[in-house]
Design a protein around this motif. Structure first.
Motif, PDB file in Angstrom:
ATOM      1  N   LYS A   1      -4.584   9.374  -4.755  1.00 36.72           N
ATOM      2  CA  LYS A   1      -4.540   8.385  -3.674  1.00 36.72           C
ATOM      3  C   LYS A   1      -5.970   8.269  -3.065  1.00 36.72           C
ATOM      4  O   LYS A   1      -6.229   9.434  -2.532  1.00 36.72           O
TER       5      LYS A   1
ATOM      6  N   THR B   1      -1.323   1.258  -6.984  1.00 33.59           N
ATOM      7  CA  THR B   1      -0.535   0.691  -5.676  1.00 33.59           C
ATOM      8  C   THR B   1      -1.666   0.484  -4.664  1.00 33.59           C
ATOM      9  O   THR B   1      -2.724   0.918  -5.127  1.00 33.59           O
ATOM     10  N   GLY B   2      -1.573  -0.470  -3.778  1.00 31.79           N
ATOM     11  CA  GLY B   2      -2.534  -0.701  -2.628  1.00 31.79           C
ATOM     12  C   GLY B   2      -3.530  -1.737  -3.138  1.00 31.79           C
ATOM     13  O   GLY B   2      -4.317  -2.252  -2.401  1.00 31.79           O
TER      14      GLY B   2
ATOM     15  N   ASN C   1      -6.466  -7.325  -3.818  1.00 30.08           N
ATOM     16  CA  ASN C   1      -6.501  -7.026  -2.176  1.00 30.08           C
ATOM     17  C   ASN C   1      -7.886  -7.161  -1.937  1.00 30.08           C
ATOM     18  O   ASN C   1      -8.791  -6.255  -2.424  1.00 30.08           O
TER      19      ASN C   1
ATOM     20  N   LEU D   1      -5.388   2.757  -0.012  1.00 30.97           N
ATOM     21  CA  LEU D   1      -6.335   1.957  -0.230  1.00 30.97           C
ATOM     22  C   LEU D   1      -6.424   1.440  -1.782  1.00 30.97           C
ATOM     23  O   LEU D   1      -6.080   0.373  -2.198  1.00 30.97           O
TER      24      LEU D   1
ATOM     25  N   GLN E   1      -6.817   4.481   2.803  1.00 37.82           N
ATOM     26  CA  GLN E   1      -7.257   3.477   3.727  1.00 37.82           C
ATOM     27  C   GLN E   1      -7.658   4.486   4.858  1.00 37.82           C
ATOM     28  O   GLN E   1      -6.601   5.076   5.308  1.00 37.82           O
TER      29      GLN E   1
ATOM     30  N   ASP F   1       2.930   4.228  -1.249  1.00 43.78           N
ATOM     31  CA  ASP F   1       2.938   5.307  -2.409  1.00 43.78           C
ATOM     32  C   ASP F   1       3.778   5.282  -3.348  1.00 43.78           C
ATOM     33  O   ASP F   1       3.591   5.369  -4.710  1.00 43.78           O
TER      34      ASP F   1
ATOM     35  N   ALA G   1       0.821  -1.204  -0.108  1.00 42.68           N
ATOM     36  CA  ALA G   1       0.021  -0.011   0.085  1.00 42.68           C
ATOM     37  C   ALA G   1       1.074   1.256   0.103  1.00 42.68           C
ATOM     38  O   ALA G   1       0.440   2.381   0.376  1.00 42.68           O
TER      39      ALA G   1
ATOM     40  N   ARG H   1     -12.054  -2.134  -4.904  1.00 43.53           N
ATOM     41  CA  ARG H   1     -10.692  -1.718  -5.297  1.00 43.53           C
ATOM     42  C   ARG H   1     -10.598  -1.862  -6.955  1.00 43.53           C
ATOM     43  O   ARG H   1     -10.228  -0.869  -7.522  1.00 43.53           O
TER      44      ARG H   1
END
Ligand SMILES: Cc1cc2nc3c(=O)[nH]c(=O)nc-3n(C[C@H](O)[C@H](O)[C@H](O)COP(=O)(O)OP(=O)(O)OC[C@H]3O[C@@H](n4cnc5c(N)ncnc54)[C@H](O)[C@@H]3O)c2cc1C
Lengths: 265, 790
Positions: free
Chosen positions: A175, A202-203, A238, A185, A178, A121, A119, A248
């Motif tokens: 971004k 990412t995440g 995820n 997230l 979370q 950045d 997760a 997601r």
């Protein structure tokens, strides 16, 4: 916390030697990931090799059409660097959104990349800009750096020294935090350089990854509407308390559209 | 010698205690290091439910620095952690009250349940040794979900095979059912009041010391009520004489209820301190706090509201399952009953109310009072169902409430309380104006231009505070009184020390109580010092919770101060050669009425301690008075809240954009402190609505939200600038200060306002329901579910 030895080498070569000689030693950068792991008993290294005494690992330099950021450059330094803000504002923005003030003052780009938290950045930027990771022995293209959950192409005793970011024409990072940890997230980095579009996420997976379908659609036309009909499959993404895989999958195109809008602004 | 000055009561006086807090010179339990200090760590269960097959402690005992190691077998002479309330089931049987051992005996019943205590020279050695204790477990299935606990084939305790602790009810069931039968409209609602983990900034800590010289114990502990802790510990757990145990709760960094209770760790430390012969200290790590502090809320509820054709409430029927966790914490059984069901009338004239509460055991941490304690649960269900009814009947939500407000006081509710006073229309009118409800459509349109959905939601709460009259509490199952004690000690120089049995762990007693006493005696604020938190100094106390400190504790102090003045008048009469009746205390001096002859407060104090010219036959020397105050009723603060949210429909992210609160707390001593209390309460209430939710794995009983990485506490940037105002409302009629209490209001009134606002924002999508915390994921799922996409 366990007892452990502490080294503060004064050259990269010495750091490399210390790392080679003690397979249970760990490199220490900002300590913002490794110290919490230590405290939670997830890790019990024999020694820390602190990279804090190596000024050559620190700082931002413009080198032709790329930006070289030393591994030990803190998130705050990247966020506030005039060069970064001028040439890749999306990267400064990303760094400014990591953790809190204390974390940004201690944590480093090298530590973040070596750690490869699913997760985190920075991996989105490295992948989303097609950067090159420099180590004490080689250069690794972003596309082959991230290998899996907390796993990178770095050898056990290999030292990440810098990251070279090519300058994009347009780029943005969006971004979606979370709510509790405020790690990503889902985070999406998009860039446009010449005809090349990169979209890195990412995440959402075990490590940062690119999304070909989104890149192709944007390569045709770099505009948010280009993504209107695109949906992401949820499998292999995820899932946790804060976001199902479907959620997601839903967020990826939504955030990509927003990133494109920002990049065009 | 006296000067007239403006009263301090009503002034936003800066907090006296803040100097030491902001300069880092507070003294918290962990700051206290005693000579020959030792440190403790606990071995805790990694399983939610298991038999202890065997324990191997040899390696740990032999580890470096280890001084002692104790397990449940060593504590057989010691009682369990007691419960302070006894609730009876509908059938008259007492609640099931299983033993809560200090250290697990044969079974562990939640993750974190303590199994062994290790004492060592350092905290690090204690922790390292604890990791060496080898425990063999026979892991049992875990009972996790309160909704299905009663149907589980697993029992948390043998004495409650169906996991039911009690099934209790209040109200007239037959009359309620009859009212439903003739209702024009019935609104139904099922909801969960989400479980919360308190997370005081300072984790729980204790430092216990036994002195052979005096054969007595001292316990420094993070407690909201040191005297109750002493009573329970001495009389019920350890069987030591009460006067041989001193409990000190020094500076305490927040409690929110979680530090009311007697905890096993504290008892274990006191017990072991004598055996080890050295002081033992333990400070919880944050992870331990998550696992073992008493949690809050956790209700599964269905509610039905019957209305007539005009929108008048005819009856309310509520059925709640309340999770007690693995053991009964000190106040646990009273929270979903006495502090929940009795509040279900709210601000309304609903003539018939019936509420049944089934309390169940589960393999989770104990659940007890958390800021608001029962009243947030009541308010949440009531204000949700009222707003849903308004929507169903297409009546403006404030208007529906208005039609049902109680307007005549005193008002006896059908669930056992009598409200002394209130003016609900006043706070509602004011809040609608403050919140600029008229401007809402324009703001909504503006949000929509940015692709966001805006919603508005209301909540009108009432709470029963100033807990409580002892006689009522006793009739309702309390095993203790609920008065408060105070002592006013005037020193020979006229300076004053006040001792209170209530305890400040953030509330600002040292300032507020000093304002009250300084005004009473016409003294400057600096001349009054407030002492609390030490059983060796303070005569007695029931502690701080339920917004009771000023209403009950402050009233005790006022009574003691009145006794001081009465005695002062008699001393002054002697010195001024007047009769007692001719003396009055005014503007800081005792005066002979109608003359200019007077004695200052300090002169009288000196005369009391240097009684050369003194009515020694009639009056004892000295100027020191005690008082105990047992209130005749609860106090009933009330208010109206308006919340506006913005929702991003593409991501499900919601943000509170405006929050307006208008409260009637009766008289206000320090408006700045009151505003701060409301701010904190709102932060926790908005936190409950949007962010905080304790989750256990349904199968294993593992705590999934066991750290701040997964448990979302509200942060400053999660909150808007609050618009908070207290009206000059209806002072409490039965305490001398006319105060009602303000500590919990924000946490009680805000969650339904937030959820109602979200549902208003999402109404265009057809979303009718949302669970707390309404996270982005849940909001997105709610939208998707009605879109029928998934
Ligand atoms: C409260 C909090 C919030 C955070 N929020 C975020 C967030 O929002 N987003 C985010 O991305 N991150 C977040 N982080 C993580 C933060 O960015 C860390 O700083 C980063 O992940 C690790 O960097 P570091 O310099 O602290 O590395 P360290 O913790 O010192 O090291 C991390 C790992 O990398 C290895 N390592 C370090 N430097 C090198 C090197 N030069 N070569 C090879 N290996 C090396 C270490 O051996 C270790 O295994 C947060 C951390 C905290 C504590």
């Amino acid at each position: 916390m366990p007892n452990l030895s502490y080294h503060r080498p004064s050259s990269i070569a010495e750091a490399a030697r210390l790392a080679r000689d003690d397979p249970d030693a760990k490199l220490l950068a900002g300590g913002q990931s490794i110290i919490p792991s230590l405290k939670l008993g997830l890790l019990a290294p024999s020694a820390f090799i602190d990279l804090g005494g190596l000024p050559e690992l620190r700082g931002v330099r413009l080198e032709g059409r790329s930006l070289r950021i030393g591994a030990m450059t803190s998130h705050a330094e990247v966020a506030n660097s005039p060069e970064v803000r001028k040439h890749v504002p999306a990267l400064a923005h990303l760094a400014a959104g990591i953790g809190d003030r204390q974390v940004r003052n201690r944590g480093t780009i090298g530590g973040s990349l070596a750690n490869s938290d699913p997760a985190a950045d920075y991996p989105a930027a490295v992948l989303g800009l097609g950067a090159e990771v420099r180590t004490d022995r080689r250069a690794i293209p972003a596309d082959s750096f991230f290998k899996g959950l907390f796993e990178t192409d770095l050898g056990r005793d290999e030292i990440l020294t810098a990251v070279e970011f090519p300058l994009p024409e347009r780029a943005a990072y969006v971004k979606f935090p979370q709510p509790a940890s405020r790690f990503a997230l889902v985070g999406v980095f998009v860039s446009l350089t010449g005809k090349s579009v990169r979209v890195a996420v990412t995440g959402a997976g075990p490590c940062a990854f690119r999304v070909a379908a989104l890149e192709q659609a944007l390569a045709k036309r770099f505009a948010p509407e280009s993504l209107n009909d695109i949906t992401m499959p949820a499998d292999a993404l995820n899932a946790d308390l804060h976001g199902s895989a479907e959620y997601r999958a839903h967020l990826i195109p939504v955030l990509t559209r927003r990133a494109v809008t920002q990049a065009l602004a | 010698m006296s000067s007239t000055r403006a009263p301090l009561i009503g002034q936003p006086v800066e907090r006296k205690e803040d100097y030491r807090f902001v300069t880092g010179t507070g003294q918290y339990t962990d700051d206290i290091v005693l000579p020959r200090q030792t440190y403790a760590a606990f071995v805790r269960s990694p399983h939610a439910h298991a038999h202890l097959r065997s324990l191997d402690v040899a390696a740990a005992r032999g580890a470096p620095g280890v001084l002692a190691l104790y397990t449940g077998k060593d504590l057989t002479s010691v009682g369990g952690v007691p419960c302070g309330w006894l609730i009876h089931s509908i059938d008259g049987t007492p609640m099931k009250e299983p033993k809560h051992p200090i250290l697990a005996e044969d079974k562990v019943r939640h993750v974190g349940d303590p199994i062994a205590l290790v004492v060592a020279e350092s905290a690090r050695e204690a922790k390292a040794a604890a990791a060496l204790v080898e425990v063999e477990y026979d892991v049992l299935p875990a009972v996790v979900n309160p909704a299905t606990a009663a149907a589980s084939s697993t029992s948390v305790h043998d004495i409650a095979p169906d996991n039911i602790c009690f099934t209790w009810a209040v109200g007239d069931k037959a009359a309620t059912d009859t009212a439903f039968a003739r209702a024009a409209h019935v609104t139904r609602l099922s909801l969960i009041n989400n479980r919360l983990i308190p997370n005081a900034l300072e984790p729980r800590a204790a430092n216990a010391h036994y002195s052979p010289a005096s054969d007595s114990y001292t316990l420094y502990v993070t407690s909201q009520n040191p005297h109750v802790e002493r009573l329970l510990m001495a009389a019920f757990v350890l069987g030591i004489p009460e006067h041989k145990l001193r409990v000190v709760a020094p500076d305490v960094g927040g409690g929110f209820g979680s530090k009311i209770y007697l905890y096993a760790e504290e008892a274990a430390l006191v017990w072991a301190s004598r055996r080890v012969g050295r002081p033992i200290k333990w400070t919880a790590e944050r992870s331990e706090s998550f696992l073992t502090d008493a949690h809050g809320r956790d209700h599964v509820t269905t509610a039905e509201l019957a209305l007539d054709a005009d929108g008048k409430f005819l009856a309310l029927r509520v059925d709640t399952i309340a999770n007690m966790g693995a053991y009964l914490s000190t106040f646990a059984p009273c929270i979903p009953t006495i502090l929940h069901a009795t509040l279900l009338a709210g601000q309304y004239t609903t003539p018939h109310i019936h509420c049944q509460v089934r309390a169940v055991f589960t393999n989770t941490a104990p659940v007890d009072a958390y800021r608001g304690a029962g009243r947030p649960e009541a308010t949440y269900l009531l204000e949700r169902i009222v707003e849903r009814a308004a929507r169903e009947l297409a009546i403006d939500p404030p208007e529906l409430r208005r039609r049902n407000f109680i307007r005549k006081f005193p008002y006896a509710t059908p669930v056992g309380l009598t409200y002394d006073t209130g003016d609900y229309e006043a706070t509602l009118d004011r809040v609608l104006e403050l919140a600029d409800v008229r401007g809402f459509p324009a703001r909504k349109a503006e949000s929509e231009r940015r692709g966001l959905r805006r919603g508005i939601g209301y909540s009108c709460y009432i709470e029963a505070c100033g807990i409580a009259p002892s006689s009522i509490a006793g009739a309702l199952g309390a095993r203790a009184g609920l008065f408060e004690a105070g002592e006013v000690r005037v020193h020979p120089t006229g300076k004053v020390t006040v001792f209170t049995g209530s305890h400040s762990h953030g509330q600002g007693h040292e300032t507020t109580f000093a304002q009250v006493v300084a005004d009473k005696f016409g003294l400057p604020l600096e001349d009054v010092e407030i002492e609390h938190g030490d059983t060796a100094k303070v005569l007695f106390g029931m502690g701080t919770y339920g917004s009771r400190s000023l209403a009950v504790g402050g009233s005790a102090i006022v009574k003691a101060a009145d006794k001081i003045l009465a005695k002062g008048c008699r001393i002054a009469a002697h010195l001024l050669e007047a009769s007692d009746e001719d003396i009055e205390f005014r503007d800081g001096a005792f005066r002979v009425k109608g003359t200019d002859r007077s004695k200052s407060f300090a002169e009288i104090a000196l005369a009391a301690y240097v009684p050369h010219h003194y009515p020694i036959e009639q009056l004892e020397p000295g100027l020191n008075e005690n008082a105990f105050y047992d209130p005749p009723n609860f106090t009933f603060p009330a208010g109206s809240y308006v919340c506006e949210v913005e929702v991003d429909p593409d991501t499900g992210a919601a943000r509170v954009d405006r929050f307006t609160a208008c409260d009637d707390f009766g008289n206000v001593v320090n408006p700045m402190i009151v505003e701060g209390q409301v701010h904190g309460g709102l932060a926790q209430g908005i936190g409950q609505a949007l962010l905080e939710g304790c989750r256990y794995d349904e199968e294993s009983g593992q705590l999934l939200t066991g750290s701040l990485l997964d448990y979302t506490l509200p942060r400053a940037d999660d909150l808007p600038n609050f618009l908070v105002q207290t009206v000059k409302g209806t002072p409490c009629k039965h305490n001398p200060l006319g105060v009602k209490g303000c500590g919990e209001a924000g946490a009680i009134g805000s969650p339904p306002a937030v959820i109602n606002a979200l549902l208003d924002a999402l109404a265009p999508y057809g979303v009718r329901d949302l669970e707390m915390p309404a996270t982005p994921l849940r909001i997105w799922q709610a939208i998707e579910a009605v879109r029928g996409k998934r």
